[in-house]
Design an enzyme around this catalytic site. Structure first.
Site, PDB file in Angstrom:
ATOM      1  N   TYR A  10      21.029  32.896  47.769  1.00 18.22           N
ATOM      2  CA  TYR A  10      21.706  32.153  48.840  1.00 18.22           C
ATOM      3  C   TYR A  10      23.073  31.654  48.345  1.00 18.22           C
ATOM      4  CZ  TYR A  10      22.531  28.427  52.264  1.00 18.22           C
ATOM      5  OH  TYR A  10      23.086  27.618  53.223  1.00 18.22           O
ATOM      6  N   LYS A  49      26.960  32.460  49.703  1.00 16.49           N
ATOM      7  CA  LYS A  49      27.862  31.422  50.215  1.00 16.49           C
ATOM      8  C   LYS A  49      29.171  31.383  49.423  1.00 16.49           C
ATOM      9  CE  LYS A  49      25.461  30.284  53.738  1.00 16.49           C
ATOM     10  NZ  LYS A  49      25.976  30.452  55.105  1.00 16.49           N
TER      11      LYS A  49
HETATM   12  N1  NAI Z   1      20.964  23.092  56.879  1.00 12.83           N
HETATM   13  C1  NAI Z   1      21.732  22.873  55.819  1.00 12.83           C
HETATM   14  O1  NAI Z   1      21.499  21.910  55.052  1.00 12.83           O
HETATM   15  C2  NAI Z   1      22.901  23.758  55.512  1.00 12.83           C
HETATM   16  C3  NAI Z   1      23.205  24.882  56.254  1.00 12.83           C
HETATM   17  N2  NAI Z   1      24.300  25.638  55.915  1.00 12.83           N
HETATM   18  C4  NAI Z   1      24.639  26.828  56.672  1.00 12.83           C
HETATM   19  O2  NAI Z   1      24.880  26.484  58.021  1.00 12.83           O
HETATM   20  C5  NAI Z   1      24.481  27.569  58.870  1.00 12.83           C
HETATM   21  C6  NAI Z   1      23.488  27.061  59.900  1.00 12.83           C
HETATM   22  O3  NAI Z   1      22.371  26.539  59.211  1.00 12.83           O
HETATM   23  P1  NAI Z   1      21.144  25.801  59.942  1.00 12.83           P
HETATM   24  O4  NAI Z   1      21.506  25.434  61.310  1.00 12.83           O
HETATM   25  O5  NAI Z   1      20.663  24.798  59.002  1.00 12.83           O
HETATM   26  O6  NAI Z   1      20.082  27.005  59.974  1.00 12.83           O
HETATM   27  P2  NAI Z   1      18.866  27.247  61.002  1.00 12.83           P
HETATM   28  O7  NAI Z   1      17.950  28.193  60.313  1.00 12.83           O
HETATM   29  O8  NAI Z   1      18.331  25.961  61.471  1.00 12.83           O
HETATM   30  O9  NAI Z   1      19.572  27.982  62.232  1.00 12.83           O
HETATM   31  C7  NAI Z   1      20.193  29.238  62.032  1.00 12.83           C
HETATM   32  C8  NAI Z   1      20.227  30.015  63.323  1.00 12.83           C
HETATM   33  O10 NAI Z   1      20.758  31.318  63.015  1.00 12.83           O
HETATM   34  C9  NAI Z   1      19.945  32.307  63.651  1.00 12.83           C
HETATM   35  N3  NAI Z   1      20.005  33.569  62.893  1.00 12.83           N
HETATM   36  C10 NAI Z   1      19.386  33.870  61.737  1.00 12.83           C
HETATM   37  N4  NAI Z   1      19.631  35.128  61.389  1.00 12.83           N
HETATM   38  C11 NAI Z   1      20.440  35.645  62.337  1.00 12.83           C
HETATM   39  C12 NAI Z   1      21.027  36.926  62.515  1.00 12.83           C
HETATM   40  N5  NAI Z   1      20.822  37.931  61.661  1.00 12.83           N
HETATM   41  N6  NAI Z   1      21.817  37.118  63.600  1.00 12.83           N
HETATM   42  C13 NAI Z   1      21.999  36.117  64.504  1.00 12.83           C
HETATM   43  N7  NAI Z   1      21.453  34.901  64.390  1.00 12.83           N
HETATM   44  C14 NAI Z   1      20.677  34.668  63.298  1.00 12.83           C
HETATM   45  C15 NAI Z   1      18.545  31.709  63.679  1.00 12.83           C
HETATM   46  O11 NAI Z   1      17.729  32.319  64.656  1.00 12.83           O
HETATM   47  C16 NAI Z   1      18.832  30.230  63.940  1.00 12.83           C
HETATM   48  O12 NAI Z   1      18.849  29.929  65.313  1.00 12.83           O
HETATM   49  C17 NAI Z   1      23.903  28.650  57.954  1.00 12.83           C
HETATM   50  O13 NAI Z   1      24.904  29.606  57.666  1.00 12.83           O
HETATM   51  C18 NAI Z   1      23.548  27.871  56.701  1.00 12.83           C
HETATM   52  O14 NAI Z   1      23.539  28.689  55.553  1.00 12.83           O
HETATM   53  C19 NAI Z   1      25.106  25.315  54.869  1.00 12.83           C
HETATM   54  C20 NAI Z   1      24.846  24.219  54.133  1.00 12.83           C
HETATM   55  C21 NAI Z   1      23.724  23.355  54.377  1.00 12.83           C
HETATM   56  C1  BUO Z   2      22.365  23.955  49.486  1.00 14.91           C
HETATM   57  C2  BUO Z   2      21.867  23.689  50.808  1.00 14.91           C
HETATM   58  O1  BUO Z   2      21.336  22.645  51.063  1.00 14.91           O
HETATM   59  C3  BUO Z   2      22.026  24.654  51.802  1.00 14.91           C
HETATM   60  C4  BUO Z   2      20.913  24.880  52.715  1.00 14.91           C
HETATM   61  O2  BUO Z   2      23.050  25.237  51.898  1.00 14.91           O
END
Ligand code: NAI
Ligand code: BUO
Length: 258
Positions: free
Chosen positions: A153, A157
Site C-alpha cells: 500500500y 501511495k
Molecule cells: N481511510 C484512511 O485513513 C486513508 C485513506 N486514504 C486514501 O483515501 C482514499 C479513500 O479511502 P477511504 O474512503 O478510506 O476508502 P474506502 O474503502 O472507505 O472507500 C473507497 C471506495 O473506493 C471504491 N473502490 C475500490 N476499488 C475501486 C475500483 N477499482 N474502482 C472504483 N472504485 C473502487 C470502493 O468501492 C469504496 O467505495 C483511498 O485512495 C485511500 O487509500 C489515504 C490515507 C488515509
Molecule cells: C496509512 C493509512 O492510515 C492509510 C490508510 O493510508
C-alpha cells in the site's frame, strides 16, 4: 450559467463521498463513481434527495477504458469537466516477507495504474477544452512514510506522489494543476478492514487496538473525518490554489512532518 463539473472516483462511500458532498456545496455538478454499484445507487439517491445536481457511473479505475468512459459520461451529461479527483484506492495488510505477486498486481493496478489512467483521461478532456482544469489524487501519510505491514500500500501511495510531480510538469503548459492529498488515519471502511487484518496478523491485538495505536500518534488528538480531507480538496479544486502544482499535501492532524 454552466456550472463547474467534478468527477470523484470511489465516491460511493468513505472519503470520496465526503469530498463529493463538499464539492456539491461549492457549486459543482458532480459525477459519483464507484465499482460498488449498490452503494453507488444509494449515495446517488441520497444526494438527489438533498437536491444535489449529480449523476453516477459504475467503473473500475484500474481499467483505462473505464476511466475514459467515465470522463465521456461526465461530458455527455454536464457538457464539460473541470476537476477530476482520483480518490478510489484499496489496502492490504501483509508482512513484507509474505507479499506476493497477486497482492502487488491488485494494489498497483488500482492505486497506481488507476491514478495514472484517471489523470490521462482527465487531461485529454482538459486539453480538448482548451486547457485549464485540476487533477487531485489520493496519496496518504503512507506516500510520505512507509509503514510496517502496509508495504505494498505504501509503495503505491509513493507512486501517486511521483506521478503527481511528473504530470504537473508535463501538463503545466496546458494550465492544468496536478496535486494530491495525503490523509492520515480516517475512520472509514478502509481502516475498519486494516484494523481487522492487523488483529489477524498479531494475536496480542484486540479489535480497535491497531486503530488506537495509530490515532494515538496524532498531534491534534483525534482521528480524521471525511470533512477534514474534503476541506483540502475543496481548496485544491478552487481558484485559490491556482499557483500550486505538483504537491502532495499532508492533511493528517500532525503525524508526518515534511
Ligand atoms: N481511510 C484512511 O485513513 C486513508 C485513506 N486514504 C486514501 O483515501 C482514499 C479513500 O479511502 P477511504 O474512503 O478510506 O476508502 P474506502 O474503502 O472507505 O472507500 C473507497 C471506495 O473506493 C471504491 N473502490 C475500490 N476499488 C475501486 C475500483 N477499482 N474502482 C472504483 N472504485 C473502487 C470502493 O468501492 C469504496 O467505495 C483511498 O485512495 C485511500 O487509500 C489515504 C490515507 C488515509
Ligand atoms: C496509512 C493509512 O492510515 C492509510 C490508510 O493510508
Amino acid at each position: 450559467m454552466t456550472e463547474k463539473v467534478a468527477i470523484i472516483t470511489g465516491s460511493a462511500g468513505g472519503l470520496g463521498k465526503g469530498i463529493a458532498e463538499r464539492l456539491t456545496n461549492d457549486g459543482f455538478d458532480i459525477v459519483l463513481h464507484d465499482i460498488n454499484q449498490d452503494l453507488l445507487n444509494e449515495t446517488e439517491a441520497e444526494f438527489k434527495d438533498k437536491g444535489f445536481k449529480v449523476t453516477s457511473f459504475v467503473g473500475d479505475v484500474s481499467k483505462r477504458e473505464d476511466q475514459f468512459a467515465l470522463v465521456k459520461h461526465a461530458v455527455d451529461t454536464f457538457g464539460r469537466l473541470d476537476v477530476f479527483v482520483n480518490n478510489a484506492g484499496v489496502e492490504a495488510v501483509t508482512p513484507l516477507m509474505d507479499i506476493d505477486q497477486k497482492e502487488l498486481s491488485k494494489l498497483f493496478s488500482i492505486n497506481a495504474f488507476g491514478m495514472l489512467f484517471g489523470t490521462q483521461a482527465a487531461a485529454a478532456q482538459f486539453i480538448k477544452q482548451g486547457g485549464g482544469g485540476k487533477i487531485i489524487s489520493a496519496s496518504s501519510i503512507a506516500g510520505h512514510e512507509s509503514y510496517e505491514m502496509l508495504g505494498t500500500y505504501s509503495a503505491t501511495k509513493h507512486v501517486v506522489r511521483s506521478f503527481t510531480q511528473t504530470a504537473s510538469k508535463e501538463l503545466a503548459k496546458y494550465k492544468i494543476n496536478v496535486n494530491a492529498y495525503a490523509p492520515g488515519v480516517a475512520k472509514t471502511k478502509m481502516w475498519d478492514r486494516i484494523d481487522a487484518e492487523m488483529v489477524k496478523q498479531d494475536p496480542s491485538l484486540k479489535p480497535g487496538d491497531a486503530f488506537a495505536k495509530y490515532t494515538a500518534e496524532i498531534s491534534l488528538g483525534r482521528y480524521e473525518v471525511p470533512t477534514d480531507v474534503a476541506n483540502l480538496v475543496s481548496f485544491l479544486a478552487s481558484p485559490d490554489s491556482d499557483y500550486i502544482t505538483g504537491q502532495t499535501i499532508l492533511v493528517d492532524g500532525g503525524m508526518v512532518y515534511r
